[in-house]
Design a protein around this motif. Structure first.
Motif, PDB file in Angstrom:
ATOM      1  N   GLN A  78       0.811  -1.214   0.000  1.00  0.00           N
ATOM      2  CA  GLN A  78       0.000   0.000   0.000  1.00  0.00           C
ATOM      3  C   GLN A  78       0.851   1.275   0.000  1.00  0.00           C
ATOM      4  O   GLN A  78       0.300   2.370   0.007  1.00  0.00           O
ATOM      5  CB  GLN A  78      -0.924   0.023   1.224  1.00  0.00           C
ATOM      6  N   VAL A  79       2.163   1.119  -0.019  1.00  0.00           N
ATOM      7  CA  VAL A  79       3.070   2.259   0.037  1.00  0.00           C
ATOM      8  C   VAL A  79       3.931   2.274  -1.220  1.00  0.00           C
ATOM      9  O   VAL A  79       4.531   1.265  -1.584  1.00  0.00           O
ATOM     10  CB  VAL A  79       3.946   2.212   1.302  1.00  0.00           C
ATOM     11  N   TYR A  80       3.990   3.445  -1.863  1.00  0.00           N
ATOM     12  CA  TYR A  80       4.559   3.533  -3.207  1.00  0.00           C
ATOM     13  C   TYR A  80       5.682   4.577  -3.270  1.00  0.00           C
ATOM     14  O   TYR A  80       5.704   5.539  -2.498  1.00  0.00           O
ATOM     15  CB  TYR A  80       3.466   3.937  -4.208  1.00  0.00           C
ATOM     16  N   ALA A  81       6.562   4.375  -4.242  1.00  0.00           N
ATOM     17  CA  ALA A  81       7.587   5.366  -4.568  1.00  0.00           C
ATOM     18  C   ALA A  81       7.102   6.300  -5.671  1.00  0.00           C
ATOM     19  O   ALA A  81       7.624   7.403  -5.826  1.00  0.00           O
ATOM     20  CB  ALA A  81       8.878   4.676  -4.996  1.00  0.00           C
ATOM     21  N   ASP A  82       6.104   5.876  -6.428  1.00  0.00           N
ATOM     22  CA  ASP A  82       5.557   6.658  -7.548  1.00  0.00           C
ATOM     23  C   ASP A  82       4.077   6.901  -7.282  1.00  0.00           C
ATOM     24  O   ASP A  82       3.277   5.952  -7.235  1.00  0.00           O
ATOM     25  CB  ASP A  82       5.745   5.887  -8.852  1.00  0.00           C
ATOM     26  N   TYR A  83       3.694   8.157  -7.110  1.00  0.00           N
ATOM     27  CA  TYR A  83       2.309   8.469  -6.745  1.00  0.00           C
ATOM     28  C   TYR A  83       1.313   8.043  -7.815  1.00  0.00           C
ATOM     29  O   TYR A  83       0.132   7.796  -7.532  1.00  0.00           O
ATOM     30  CB  TYR A  83       2.157   9.964  -6.443  1.00  0.00           C
ATOM     31  N   ARG A  84       1.751   7.930  -9.061  1.00  0.00           N
ATOM     32  CA  ARG A  84       0.830   7.565 -10.129  1.00  0.00           C
ATOM     33  C   ARG A  84       0.297   6.147  -9.943  1.00  0.00           C
ATOM     34  O   ARG A  84      -0.846   5.853 -10.326  1.00  0.00           O
ATOM     35  CB  ARG A  84       1.521   7.719 -11.488  1.00  0.00           C
ATOM     36  N   THR A 107       0.917  16.530  -9.228  1.00  0.00           N
ATOM     37  CA  THR A 107       0.271  15.526  -8.373  1.00  0.00           C
ATOM     38  C   THR A 107      -1.213  15.831  -8.224  1.00  0.00           C
ATOM     39  O   THR A 107      -2.060  14.933  -8.316  1.00  0.00           O
ATOM     40  CB  THR A 107       0.946  15.473  -6.994  1.00  0.00           C
ATOM     41  N   THR A 108      -1.543  17.103  -8.001  1.00  0.00           N
ATOM     42  CA  THR A 108      -2.947  17.490  -7.856  1.00  0.00           C
ATOM     43  C   THR A 108      -3.726  17.247  -9.140  1.00  0.00           C
ATOM     44  O   THR A 108      -4.830  16.682  -9.118  1.00  0.00           O
ATOM     45  CB  THR A 108      -3.040  18.975  -7.459  1.00  0.00           C
ATOM     46  N   ILE A 109      -3.179  17.663 -10.272  1.00  0.00           N
ATOM     47  CA  ILE A 109      -3.875  17.499 -11.557  1.00  0.00           C
ATOM     48  C   ILE A 109      -4.078  16.023 -11.881  1.00  0.00           C
ATOM     49  O   ILE A 109      -5.169  15.604 -12.303  1.00  0.00           O
ATOM     50  CB  ILE A 109      -3.094  18.213 -12.669  1.00  0.00           C
ATOM     51  N   ASP A 110      -3.057  15.209 -11.666  1.00  0.00           N
ATOM     52  CA  ASP A 110      -3.185  13.775 -11.936  1.00  0.00           C
ATOM     53  C   ASP A 110      -4.222  13.133 -11.022  1.00  0.00           C
ATOM     54  O   ASP A 110      -4.988  12.257 -11.446  1.00  0.00           O
ATOM     55  CB  ASP A 110      -1.838  13.074 -11.773  1.00  0.00           C
ATOM     56  N   ALA A 111      -4.259  13.564  -9.758  1.00  0.00           N
ATOM     57  CA  ALA A 111      -5.250  13.025  -8.824  1.00  0.00           C
ATOM     58  C   ALA A 111      -6.662  13.412  -9.242  1.00  0.00           C
ATOM     59  O   ALA A 111      -7.591  12.586  -9.198  1.00  0.00           O
ATOM     60  CB  ALA A 111      -4.960  13.507  -7.408  1.00  0.00           C
ATOM     61  N   LEU A 112      -6.848  14.645  -9.653  1.00  0.00           N
ATOM     62  CA  LEU A 112      -8.167  15.090 -10.118  1.00  0.00           C
ATOM     63  C   LEU A 112      -8.583  14.326 -11.368  1.00  0.00           C
ATOM     64  O   LEU A 112      -9.749  13.915 -11.496  1.00  0.00           O
ATOM     65  CB  LEU A 112      -8.139  16.595 -10.394  1.00  0.00           C
ATOM     66  N   ASP A 113      -7.647  14.127 -12.282  1.00  0.00           N
ATOM     67  CA  ASP A 113      -7.952  13.358 -13.489  1.00  0.00           C
ATOM     68  C   ASP A 113      -8.323  11.914 -13.164  1.00  0.00           C
ATOM     69  O   ASP A 113      -9.087  11.284 -13.904  1.00  0.00           O
ATOM     70  CB  ASP A 113      -6.751  13.371 -14.446  1.00  0.00           C
ATOM     71  N   ALA A 114      -7.781  11.404 -12.069  1.00  0.00           N
ATOM     72  CA  ALA A 114      -8.096  10.039 -11.647  1.00  0.00           C
ATOM     73  C   ALA A 114      -9.395   9.966 -10.850  1.00  0.00           C
ATOM     74  O   ALA A 114      -9.769   8.896 -10.351  1.00  0.00           O
ATOM     75  CB  ALA A 114      -6.943   9.478 -10.818  1.00  0.00           C
ATOM     76  N   GLY A 115     -10.089  11.087 -10.721  1.00  0.00           N
ATOM     77  CA  GLY A 115     -11.380  11.114 -10.032  1.00  0.00           C
ATOM     78  C   GLY A 115     -11.292  11.268  -8.532  1.00  0.00           C
ATOM     79  O   GLY A 115     -12.275  11.028  -7.820  1.00  0.00           O
ATOM     80  N   LYS A 116     -10.137  11.693  -8.015  1.00  0.00           N
ATOM     81  CA  LYS A 116      -9.954  11.820  -6.568  1.00  0.00           C
ATOM     82  C   LYS A 116     -10.201  13.261  -6.109  1.00  0.00           C
ATOM     83  O   LYS A 116      -9.927  14.216  -6.834  1.00  0.00           O
ATOM     84  CB  LYS A 116      -8.526  11.416  -6.160  1.00  0.00           C
ATOM     85  N   HIS A 117     -10.712  13.414  -4.895  1.00  0.00           N
ATOM     86  CA  HIS A 117     -10.764  14.714  -4.245  1.00  0.00           C
ATOM     87  C   HIS A 117      -9.367  15.028  -3.713  1.00  0.00           C
ATOM     88  O   HIS A 117      -8.594  14.115  -3.409  1.00  0.00           O
ATOM     89  CB  HIS A 117     -11.784  14.707  -3.113  1.00  0.00           C
TER      90      HIS A 117
END
Length: 426
Positions: A78-84, A107-117
């Motif tokens: 559950q722990v990653y070196a790459d946030y993607r 990081t924020t833009i990629d998270a938003l594109d992935a549907g995350k708040h």
């Protein structure tokens, strides 16, 4: 300009039910790189109360990936070196971005594109161009975005906005804020982590968009707030929280019309710590911002003197004076209007509290309301901060056209916003 009430409009997408548990991931755990440890520990401790759970974490430093496993009861998977990779998880509903400034935007833009708040630590981004990219992405995705300016969830600033909107101080004239402290050995000269080596840190991932590329430096990794290529220094780390609170308190969100800024670096405080390189960023800074309504806001930040002028918003008819943690507020009428306006004291207000600020984000994810430090506030404050940096470093006055997003100097010339690689120290 945006009246404060607009912040309560609900986004149209991905609103959870009131009883749904929110799966949270934290990106950035290294102690000297942001507030990630605080967020991971705090959200984990408050999991039952907020009906949340930490489901993943990420860091470029192997030591703090191990720390994440230990402190949040996570498995190594559950722990990653790459946030993607983390964003691919279906159990991640919301992401806390707690890295250093250059990684905030992507990081924020990629998270938003992935549907995350997203909850993103302050400042919004390193540079202005990428701040508008984040703003546009939040607007297009409809996800719930909270900036990590916990001052915005303190009661005094919320109360200020209501009193000003009700006309209790007349027309706001100017406001002041501060964040001053005295660091004998030089602000942010943290101990160099003995495990901070190229073998343990993915340096290329940590650099992100930084240009020009620089070789691995434990000094830069552990003390990044000292260097322009990674940070605005006092403006981003300290002034940011105060500015967001003051702008929220006006009850009327505006982009700046004109920004000036001056700074000093005359104590050379780094030299008091043996074998410590000097910083790029200032030791003391002050900026002044003018808004279309005529309001002026000024903020002073220091790392070499801790005396502070206080928080206040001055109106034509009365002044609002806030406590340092937003826990109290005094309404003081001008003598010319003391028959029209009664003095008032508001005590026992909600003080600044990062846990309360996180809870506001979680509550808004469920309700669809905009949080206290939403993107409308964040982009306007970031514009002030970015223009202040440009005004100081380029020694110009920065004018801003919110319709075109153009920056103009005092002679009417269009100035390109600075970004990675623009200046020698950037």
């Amino acid at each position: 300009m945006v009246k404060l009430a607009v912040q309560n409009k609900a986004p149209s997408l991905n609103v959870l039910g009131a009883n749904d548990r929110i799966g949270v991931a934290v990106v950035g755990l290294t102690w000297c790189n942001g507030f990630g440890q605080n967020h991971l520990f705090g959200i984990h401790e408050k999991a039952t109360e907020n009906n949340t759970r930490i489901v993943a974490a990420c860091d470029v430093f192997s030591r703090y990936r191990r720390w994440g496993v230990q402190r949040a009861n996570l498995r190594e998977s559950q722990v990653y070196a790459d946030y993607r990779r983390l964003l691919e998880r279906s159990d991640v509903d919301a992401v806390v971005v707690a890295t250093h400034e250059p990684l905030h935007a992507n990081t924020t833009i990629d998270a938003l594109d992935a549907g995350k708040h997203v909850y993103c630590e302050k400042p919004l981004t390193r540079y202005l161009g990428e701040a508008f990219q984040v703003y546009d992405k939040v607007k297009s995705t409809g996800r719930v975005f909270q900036l990590g300016a916990a001052t915005c969830s303190a009661g005094a600033w919320q109360k200020c906005a209501k009193l000003i909107q009700a006309g209790k101080i007349g027309t706001p004239v100017w406001g002041q804020g501060y964040y001053c402290r005295n660091s004998i050995g030089g602000e942010w000269n943290y101990l160099i982590d003995p495990e901070a080596t190229p073998e343990n840190i993915d340096w290329e991932k940590w650099l992100g968009p930084v240009q020009p590329r620089v070789p691995f430096s434990a000094e830069h990794f552990c003390r990044w707030n000292k260097y322009y290529r990674y940070s605005t220094g006092l403006l981003g780390v300290l002034a940011s929280s105060r500015l967001h609170a003051l702008m929220l308190a006006t009850g009327n969100l505006e982009f700046p019309r004109r920004v000036n800024c001056v700074s000093t670096h005359n104590l050379h405080s780094d030299l008091t710590t043996p074998r410590t390189p000097e910083r790029d960023v200032p030791e003391h800074v002050q900026f002044l911002s003018e808004f279309p309504s005529g309001l002026l806001l000024t903020i002073t930040c220091s790392s070499v003197n801790g005396r502070s002028p206080g928080f206040a918003i001055y109106g034509h008819k009365a002044t609002l004076i806030a406590g340092s943690a937003g826990e109290r507020l005094d309404l003081v009428p001008e003598k010319e209007f003391d028959r029209e306006i009664e003095p008032q004291e508001f005590n026992g207000l909600q003080p600044e509290d990062i846990r309360f600020h996180e809870k506001n984000w979680f509550d808004c994810i469920r309700s669809g309301k905009a949080p206290n430090a939403n993107i409308d506030l964040a982009i306007r404050a970031q514009t002030v901060l970015s223009l202040a940096e440009m005004a100081d470093r380029l020694k110009i006055t920065c004018l801003f056209d919110e319709k075109t997003r153009r920056i103009i100097d005092g002679a009417g010339n269009v100035i390109a916003p600075i970004t990675y690689g623009t200046l020698d120290a950037s």
